[in-house]
Design a protein around this motif. Structure first.
Motif, PDB file in Angstrom:
ATOM      1  N   ARG A   1       4.164   5.228   8.836  1.00  0.00           N
ATOM      2  CA  ARG A   1       2.721   4.976   8.658  1.00  0.00           C
ATOM      3  C   ARG A   1       1.901   6.172   9.139  1.00  0.00           C
ATOM      4  O   ARG A   1       0.958   6.594   8.475  1.00  0.00           O
TER       5      ARG A   1
ATOM      6  N   ARG B   1      -3.342   2.114  -6.793  1.00  0.00           N
ATOM      7  CA  ARG B   1      -3.672   0.716  -6.529  1.00  0.00           C
ATOM      8  C   ARG B   1      -4.363   0.087  -7.730  1.00  0.00           C
ATOM      9  O   ARG B   1      -4.082  -1.046  -8.097  1.00  0.00           O
TER      10      ARG B   1
ATOM     11  N   ARG C   1       5.202   7.300   0.480  1.00  0.00           N
ATOM     12  CA  ARG C   1       3.830   7.799   0.391  1.00  0.00           C
ATOM     13  C   ARG C   1       2.892   6.615   0.283  1.00  0.00           C
ATOM     14  O   ARG C   1       3.221   5.605  -0.319  1.00  0.00           O
ATOM     15  N   ARG C   2       1.712   6.757   0.898  1.00  0.00           N
ATOM     16  CA  ARG C   2       0.678   5.742   0.695  1.00  0.00           C
ATOM     17  C   ARG C   2       0.192   5.834  -0.733  1.00  0.00           C
ATOM     18  O   ARG C   2       0.073   6.922  -1.296  1.00  0.00           O
ATOM     19  N   LYS C   3      -0.102   4.685  -1.318  1.00  0.00           N
ATOM     20  CA  LYS C   3      -0.661   4.682  -2.671  1.00  0.00           C
ATOM     21  C   LYS C   3      -2.069   5.245  -2.633  1.00  0.00           C
ATOM     22  O   LYS C   3      -2.839   4.976  -1.716  1.00  0.00           O
TER      23      LYS C   3
ATOM     24  N   THR D   1       2.271   9.332   6.860  1.00  0.00           N
ATOM     25  CA  THR D   1       1.675   9.208   5.529  1.00  0.00           C
ATOM     26  C   THR D   1       0.177   8.898   5.578  1.00  0.00           C
ATOM     27  O   THR D   1      -0.454   8.751   4.527  1.00  0.00           O
TER      28      THR D   1
ATOM     29  N   ASP E   1       0.809  -1.219   0.000  1.00  0.00           N
ATOM     30  CA  ASP E   1       0.000   0.000   0.000  1.00  0.00           C
ATOM     31  C   ASP E   1       0.840   1.266   0.000  1.00  0.00           C
ATOM     32  O   ASP E   1       0.299   2.365   0.119  1.00  0.00           O
ATOM     33  N   PHE E   2       2.155   1.123  -0.142  1.00  0.00           N
ATOM     34  CA  PHE E   2       3.057   2.269  -0.074  1.00  0.00           C
ATOM     35  C   PHE E   2       3.956   2.332  -1.295  1.00  0.00           C
ATOM     36  O   PHE E   2       4.337   1.311  -1.858  1.00  0.00           O
TER      37      PHE E   2
END
Length: 159
Positions: free
Chosen positions: A109, A151, A144-146, A112, A74-75
């Motif tokens: 976590r 996704r 960064r988180r997607k 972000t 997810d990142f």
């Protein structure tokens, strides 16, 4: 990918194989890695010490790999910048150790969580057989988180 398989792949990867870099440890949870650089005729400089590029290369991918694998899919994790300080001439086999703490992952976590990017520096010392510091390497990672579109694009390319 399982850490043991990745360790073997990295050890056979031509830039590492031919420069004398050997991954001696890569933990299954991707929290710890150890690398050594063996002195070879082809990785010495003019004054018969380790070539600076090889000292940097031995540390290059590890912070990104550890963080990427530990945070999960997810990142987005990229190398952003790097720098090296040569402290003393490197001779013989030199070592670098990477230890990724749970607190660092928690910080990433948290920072972000709102979709913001984070730039974070990671420090590594390259040491010789007597434990003396040969070089200090700093790597800056972009994390960064997607986003939802990241996704879905990743899913599109897989299927």
């Amino acid at each position: 990918m399982k850490a043991g398989l990745l360790r073997h792949i990295l050890n056979l990867w031509p830039p590492f194989l031919f420069s004398g870099v050997h991954v001696t440890r890569l933990d299954a949870d991707y929290r710890h890695a150890q690398v050594e650089l063996r002195m070879r005729p082809w990785n010495r400089n003019y004054v018969r010490t380790h070539f600076g590029g090889s000292l940097f290369a031995m540390t290059d991918p590890f912070w990104m790999l550890l963080v990427m694998q530990s945070l999960g899919g997810d990142f987005i994790v990229w190398d952003k910048a790097g720098e090296i300080e040569f402290v003393k001439p490197g001779r013989g086999t030199v070592h670098a150790r990477f230890d990724l703490a749970d607190t660092v992952l928690d910080e990433l976590r948290h920072a972000t969580a709102g979709g913001d990017k984070v730039l974070r520096w990671f420090d590594t010392e390259v040491t010789d057989a007597s434990g003396d510091v040969v070089a200090r390497v700093r790597k800056q990672l972009y994390v960064r988180r997607k986003r939802d579109r990241d996704r879905s694009n990743a899913a599109d390319t897989r299927g």
